[in-house]
Design an enzyme around this catalytic site. Sequence first.
Site, short mmCIF file in Angstrom:
data_model
loop_
_atom_site.label_atom_id
_atom_site.label_comp_id
_atom_site.label_asym_id
_atom_site.label_seq_id
_atom_site.Cartn_x
_atom_site.Cartn_y
_atom_site.Cartn_z
N CYS A 1 -6.75 -6.79 -4.25
CA CYS A 1 -5.65 -5.81 -4.16
C CYS A 1 -4.46 -6.26 -5.00
CB CYS A 1 -5.21 -5.58 -2.71
SG CYS A 1 -6.51 -4.94 -1.68
N LYS B 1 -3.60 -11.93 10.25
CA LYS B 1 -3.70 -13.08 9.33
C LYS B 1 -3.17 -14.35 9.99
CE LYS B 1 -3.20 -10.36 5.14
NZ LYS B 1 -4.56 -10.10 4.71
N HIS C 1 0.77 -7.95 -4.03
CA HIS C 1 -0.36 -7.21 -3.46
C HIS C 1 -0.06 -5.71 -3.62
CE1 HIS C 1 -2.75 -5.56 -0.06
NE2 HIS C 1 -3.47 -6.65 -0.13
N1 7TS Z 1 0.72 -8.43 1.37
C1 7TS Z 1 -0.04 -9.50 1.09
C2 7TS Z 1 0.55 -10.64 0.31
C3 7TS Z 1 -1.35 -9.54 1.56
O1 7TS Z 1 -2.09 -10.62 1.30
C4 7TS Z 1 -1.88 -8.45 2.29
C5 7TS Z 1 -3.31 -8.40 2.72
C6 7TS Z 1 -1.03 -7.38 2.57
C7 7TS Z 1 0.25 -7.40 2.09
C8 7TS Z 1 -1.48 -6.22 3.39
O2 7TS Z 1 -1.66 -6.61 4.71
P1 7TS Z 1 -2.28 -5.59 5.78
O3 7TS Z 1 -2.50 -6.44 6.99
O4 7TS Z 1 -1.27 -4.53 5.98
O5 7TS Z 1 -3.54 -5.09 5.17
N2 7TS Z 1 -4.16 -9.19 1.94
C9 7TS Z 1 -5.50 -9.19 1.95
C10 7TS Z 1 -6.24 -10.06 1.15
O6 7TS Z 1 -5.75 -10.90 0.40
N3 7TS Z 1 -7.54 -9.85 1.37
O7 7TS Z 1 -7.68 -8.87 2.26
C11 7TS Z 1 -6.41 -8.45 2.64
#
Ligand code: 7TS
Length: 414
Positions: free
Chosen positions: A372, A235, A132
């Site tokens: 992303c 999540k 990501h």
């Molecule tokens: N790493 C992974 C593997 C992720 O899926 C996400 C968010 C992040 C880091 C970042 O997380 P945050 O809570 O700091 O934003 N992924 C996604 C997605 O797949 N669709 O929207 C957000």
Amino acid sequence: MDKHFGKVFSPSDLREIRNDFPILKVKIKHRPLVYLDNAATSQKPQCVIDALDRYYSHYNSNVHRGLHELSELATTAYEQSRQRVAHFLKAKESCQIIFVKGTTEAINLVAQSYGRPLLKKDDEILITALEHHSNIVPWQVLCEQTGAKLRVAPINLQGEVIQEEYEACLSEKTKIVALAHISNALGTILPIKAMIAKARAVGAITLIDGAQAIPHLRVDVQDLDCDFYAFSAHKVYGPTGIGVLYGKKELLEAMPPYQGGGEMIQSVSFEKTVYQNLPHKFEAGTPHIEGAIGLHVALDYLHSLGYEGIAHQEHELLLYATELAHKHHLRIIGEAKEKTSILSFMVDNIHAHDVGTILNHYGIAVRVGHHCAMPLMEFFKVPSTVRASFAFYNTQDEIDALFEVIPKVREVFQ
Ligand code: 7TS
């Protein structure tokens, strides 16, 4: 919350579980919501919503700074959450749990606080091709600051990291290895325990981006022997705006603070400031108190369901959806042997945004776009995909609803 379900959820268990999530009763375009965007953010059970309400209605107060009753109640609840997270991740001590905004902030913290003082020109940071952006960009920033180089372990067409190539990327130059536990765009589960051991063998430290793993897998940070592990509460059925960085104590203790401000100091004078001990050294300013409290309740909720039942239900949903995807001749992006409940696909050459717009018309929420993970989309030579991501509260009927729309999409674009 003293429900205890079996290793396989029965239909009545599932009805009961769905009832825990008020949003699942919402109607979109006069149809029942079909929420298949759980990898972006999960929905919240009533117990989490109630915990936030209880906090604001009964003991809203700042933490670690008041002697009054409310402040003590809030501080206790906040610190109990830290202990709950430590227990959940099987960390040795709760001071190894740093509350942050989310996975993104956790990774930036490690890049800046661990990496920046340490890395030198020509040192290497190793990631994989399925990361990501939040596990790519902080390392690029660090490379710009230090002259270190970013290396990328490649993947195969199934969306699995090629282990021999990963090993070949490791050398005594590798200082940091940062790996997704599960790919958000493909669902691939990485064999991180073995990958961590290989990184350790060359003396590199490891950071695991657990944003997609924590909702699906039981994680034991001591068994994994990772140096850092990051995840986001939103999540995993908890509130937005809070996440966790776990770190090995000796590393966290040696690292300088990430941000300065109140809360993270023992004493301040204009000549010299003495920082707090762990974990407060890394928590400058008023933290996300109700977020931590909500996360605690979310983890208790997950525990009450049990990871066996969750894994079984989600695996069944993935198998069912994959079978239907084949039947409908969709191109599936990401067919790793070890996969979690994420199905990324293309409908012929129809743009994912068009597919998503039509699905939305039927009350079906999926994510469309590059997720992303733009370098990953480039690898698969697609601008974007449609991604349906399933949680334990989803049903086969909801997956049927998704696939009933696919022929309609094709009709529109023929
Ligand atoms: N790493 C992974 C593997 C992720 O899926 C996400 C968010 C992040 C880091 C970042 O997380 P945050 O809570 O700091 O934003 N992924 C996604 C997605 O797949 N669709 O929207 C957000």
